[in-house]
Design a protein around this motif. Structure first.
Motif, PDB file in Angstrom:
ATOM      1  N   LEU A   1      12.446  20.500  -6.406  1.00  0.00           N
ATOM      2  CA  LEU A   1      12.597  19.552  -5.306  1.00  0.00           C
ATOM      3  C   LEU A   1      11.237  19.107  -4.786  1.00  0.00           C
ATOM      4  N   ASN A   2      10.322  20.082  -4.617  1.00  0.00           N
ATOM      5  CA  ASN A   2       8.977  19.724  -4.142  1.00  0.00           C
ATOM      6  C   ASN A   2       8.263  18.826  -5.137  1.00  0.00           C
ATOM      7  N   HIS A   3       8.436  19.127  -6.435  1.00  0.00           N
ATOM      8  CA  HIS A   3       7.809  18.283  -7.461  1.00  0.00           C
ATOM      9  C   HIS A   3       8.381  16.869  -7.423  1.00  0.00           C
ATOM     10  N   GLU A   4       9.689  16.778  -7.273  1.00  0.00           N
ATOM     11  CA  GLU A   4      10.308  15.450  -7.212  1.00  0.00           C
ATOM     12  C   GLU A   4       9.832  14.683  -5.984  1.00  0.00           C
ATOM     13  N   ILE A   5       9.687  15.388  -4.859  1.00  0.00           N
ATOM     14  CA  ILE A   5       9.192  14.740  -3.649  1.00  0.00           C
ATOM     15  C   ILE A   5       7.762  14.246  -3.851  1.00  0.00           C
ATOM     16  N   GLU A   6       6.923  15.094  -4.481  1.00  0.00           N
ATOM     17  CA  GLU A   6       5.535  14.700  -4.738  1.00  0.00           C
ATOM     18  C   GLU A   6       5.472  13.501  -5.671  1.00  0.00           C
ATOM     19  N   VAL A   7       6.324  13.513  -6.707  1.00  0.00           N
ATOM     20  CA  VAL A   7       6.339  12.390  -7.654  1.00  0.00           C
ATOM     21  C   VAL A   7       6.758  11.104  -6.943  1.00  0.00           C
ATOM     22  N   ARG A   8       7.754  11.202  -6.071  1.00  0.00           N
ATOM     23  CA  ARG A   8       8.217  10.001  -5.348  1.00  0.00           C
ATOM     24  C   ARG A   8       7.158   9.504  -4.373  1.00  0.00           C
ATOM     25  N   LYS A   9       6.507  10.445  -3.687  1.00  0.00           N
ATOM     26  CA  LYS A   9       5.433  10.042  -2.771  1.00  0.00           C
ATOM     27  C   LYS A   9       4.304   9.357  -3.532  1.00  0.00           C
ATOM     28  N   ARG A  10       3.974   9.937  -4.665  1.00  0.00           N
ATOM     29  CA  ARG A  10       2.900   9.346  -5.467  1.00  0.00           C
ATOM     30  C   ARG A  10       3.302   7.965  -5.976  1.00  0.00           C
ATOM     31  N   ALA A  11       4.565   7.846  -6.408  1.00  0.00           N
ATOM     32  CA  ALA A  11       5.037   6.543  -6.897  1.00  0.00           C
ATOM     33  C   ALA A  11       5.012   5.503  -5.778  1.00  0.00           C
ATOM     34  N   GLU A  12       5.420   5.913  -4.580  1.00  0.00           N
ATOM     35  CA  GLU A  12       5.384   4.976  -3.446  1.00  0.00           C
ATOM     36  C   GLU A  12       3.951   4.567  -3.123  1.00  0.00           C
ATOM     37  N   ALA A  13       3.027   5.544  -3.156  1.00  0.00           N
ATOM     38  CA  ALA A  13       1.625   5.223  -2.892  1.00  0.00           C
ATOM     39  C   ALA A  13       1.069   4.299  -3.969  1.00  0.00           C
ATOM     40  N   ASN A  14       1.460   4.527  -5.231  1.00  0.00           N
ATOM     41  CA  ASN A  14       1.004   3.667  -6.316  1.00  0.00           C
ATOM     42  C   ASN A  14       1.521   2.244  -6.162  1.00  0.00           C
ATOM     43  N   ILE A  15       2.798   2.132  -5.799  1.00  0.00           N
ATOM     44  CA  ILE A  15       3.392   0.801  -5.610  1.00  0.00           C
ATOM     45  C   ILE A  15       2.704   0.078  -4.459  1.00  0.00           C
ATOM     46  N   LEU A  16       2.440   0.818  -3.376  1.00  0.00           N
ATOM     47  CA  LEU A  16       1.764   0.208  -2.231  1.00  0.00           C
ATOM     48  C   LEU A  16       0.358  -0.245  -2.621  1.00  0.00           C
ATOM     49  N   GLY A  17      -0.380   0.620  -3.336  1.00  0.00           N
ATOM     50  CA  GLY A  17      -1.731   0.257  -3.758  1.00  0.00           C
ATOM     51  C   GLY A  17      -1.727  -0.926  -4.699  1.00  0.00           C
ATOM     52  N   LEU A  18      -0.750  -0.979  -5.610  1.00  0.00           N
ATOM     53  CA  LEU A  18      -0.650  -2.096  -6.544  1.00  0.00           C
ATOM     54  C   LEU A  18      -0.300  -3.387  -5.820  1.00  0.00           C
ATOM     55  N   SER A  19       0.582  -3.306  -4.830  1.00  0.00           N
ATOM     56  CA  SER A  19       0.946  -4.499  -4.056  1.00  0.00           C
ATOM     57  C   SER A  19      -0.249  -5.036  -3.276  1.00  0.00           C
ATOM     58  N   GLN A  20      -1.003  -4.127  -2.668  1.00  0.00           N
ATOM     59  CA  GLN A  20      -2.195  -4.545  -1.931  1.00  0.00           C
ATOM     60  C   GLN A  20      -3.226  -5.185  -2.859  1.00  0.00           C
ATOM     61  N   LEU A  21      -3.354  -4.629  -4.065  1.00  0.00           N
ATOM     62  CA  LEU A  21      -4.282  -5.203  -5.041  1.00  0.00           C
ATOM     63  C   LEU A  21      -3.865  -6.617  -5.414  1.00  0.00           C
ATOM     64  N   LYS A  22      -2.587  -6.821  -5.685  1.00  0.00           N
ATOM     65  CA  LYS A  22      -2.121  -8.153  -6.078  1.00  0.00           C
ATOM     66  C   LYS A  22      -2.302  -9.163  -4.948  1.00  0.00           C
ATOM     67  N   GLU A  23      -2.163  -8.690  -3.712  1.00  0.00           N
ATOM     68  CA  GLU A  23      -2.400  -9.593  -2.576  1.00  0.00           C
ATOM     69  C   GLU A  23      -3.856 -10.050  -2.537  1.00  0.00           C
ATOM     70  N   ARG A  24      -4.789  -9.124  -2.827  1.00  0.00           N
ATOM     71  CA  ARG A  24      -6.204  -9.480  -2.829  1.00  0.00           C
ATOM     72  C   ARG A  24      -6.543 -10.412  -3.990  1.00  0.00           C
ATOM     73  N   LEU A  25      -5.827 -10.260  -5.084  1.00  0.00           N
ATOM     74  CA  LEU A  25      -6.141 -11.064  -6.264  1.00  0.00           C
ATOM     75  C   LEU A  25      -5.639 -12.501  -6.152  1.00  0.00           C
ATOM     76  N   ILE A  26      -4.833 -12.799  -5.144  1.00  0.00           N
ATOM     77  CA  ILE A  26      -4.336 -14.164  -4.947  1.00  0.00           C
ATOM     78  C   ILE A  26      -5.437 -15.075  -4.422  1.00  0.00           C
ATOM     79  N   SER A  27      -6.474 -14.497  -3.869  1.00  0.00           N
ATOM     80  CA  SER A  27      -7.546 -15.274  -3.245  1.00  0.00           C
ATOM     81  C   SER A  27      -8.266 -16.140  -4.283  1.00  0.00           C
ATOM     82  N   THR A  28      -9.112 -17.012  -3.774  1.00  0.00           N
ATOM     83  CA  THR A  28      -9.884 -17.929  -4.628  1.00  0.00           C
ATOM     84  C   THR A  28     -11.288 -17.388  -4.903  1.00  0.00           C
TER      85      THR A  28
END
Length: 309
Positions: free
Chosen positions: A94-121
């Protein structure tokens, strides 16, 4: 005579007392041996096993060789240990699954923030630097780099691979193009040095990835991997993993390489994230180049229009 009778009584009494003492000693010895074998030693083993279990060592062996009360107690402790193992395994999963989900959420958030920055000119170099920095931040990499395939600009002079005494020298005469280090983040941020220009079609791993000799390479043992040429360098930096991926245009041709080194293992769930970053990087490069071509075309036709007379 009376004296003889008294002597016989004394002898008989002494012998009886001696025999009684011997019997008592034999009974005591037998009792001690039997108690030690069937009570004291099993209790000591059970106590040691219980102490090991209480210390968190759930693999402690509990001997169940008797069918008396001590054996039943040992059997009860063994069942308790088995249940504790199951509970601990479930908790760890259960702890491993929670850690994996937290990491996946952090990765998705970081990737979304990156794509937002890449929209610039902003310029392409700035966007590629944002990508390598995101790889370092999201994947906890030691350093990340991006090379782009361009024409050789240092072939005639100042080529870092012409330095004498370096075993990694690769000749690049007649190739006409090489990999230009365009972005670097993490431990190394400089764009000069030996890796500033990497010739194509050589035995270097970056070159083989860029040329398509291999589609990509991922290893969690850089100190022994044959694709990593300098194992001593990897050991000195304490590196564990390497991942390199080819950047490709929509038509399939190579346009560069994204690579990273890390001190921790690259997990299977990180592979899809890296692939997404690689695809995003390829798209950013193509869009940026298309925009540059469009600007050049607009400038050309503007000049033609303004000078039409």
């Amino acid at each position: 005579s009376r004296e003889r009778v008294n002597q016989l009584v004394m002898t008989t009494s002494s012998l009886s007392i001696l025999i009684l003492l011997m019997v008592i000693l034999a009974v005591f010895t037998a009792h001690y041996i039997l108690s030690d074998r069937y009570i004291f030693k099993p209790l000591a083993k059970l106590e040691a096993s219980v102490e090991s279990i209480s210390a968190g060592k759930l693999d402690a062996v509990i001997e169940v060789s008797q069918k008396d009360e001590i054996g039943q107690l040992a059997q009860a402790f063994q069942k308790m240990m088995i249940n504790l193992k199951k509970m601990t395994a479930s908790r760890d999963d259960l702890n491993h699954e929670i850690e994996v989900r937290k990491r996946a959420e952090a990765n998705i958030l970081g990737l979304s923030q990156l794509k937002e920055r890449l929209i610039s000119t902003d310029p392409l170099e700035w966007k590629l630097e944002q990508i390598t920095q995101s790889v370092v931040d999201i994947l906890k990499a030691d350093f990340a780099r991006i090379w782009l395939i361009k024409k050789g600009d240092l072939c005639d002079q100042n080529c870092p691979r012409r330095q004498p005494g370096n075993y990694r020298i690769e000749t690049c005469e007649g190739k006409g193009e090489c990999l230009h280090l365009t972005a670097s983040s993490g431990r190394y941020t400089h764009l000069d040095g030996l890796h500033s220009r990497v010739p194509l079609h050589t035995r270097l791993k970056i070159s083989q990835i860029a040329s398509g000799a291999i589609q990509g390479h991922l290893t969690n043992d850089v100190t022994t991997d044959p694709m990593v040429l300098d194992h001593a360098w990897a050991k000195q930096l304490g590196l564990t993993s390497f991942a390199g991926y080819r950047l490709r245009a929509s038509g399939g041709e190579s346009i560069g390489v994204l690579a990273l080194f890390s001190r921790q293992k690259i997990m299977p769930e990180d592979h899809s994230l890296i692939q997404t970053i690689v695809s995003t990087t390829s798209e950013v490069i193509q869009v940026s180049r298309a925009q540059d071509l469009l600007k050049m075309s607009e400038e050309k036709f503007r000049n033609l229009f303004e000078n039409a007379q």
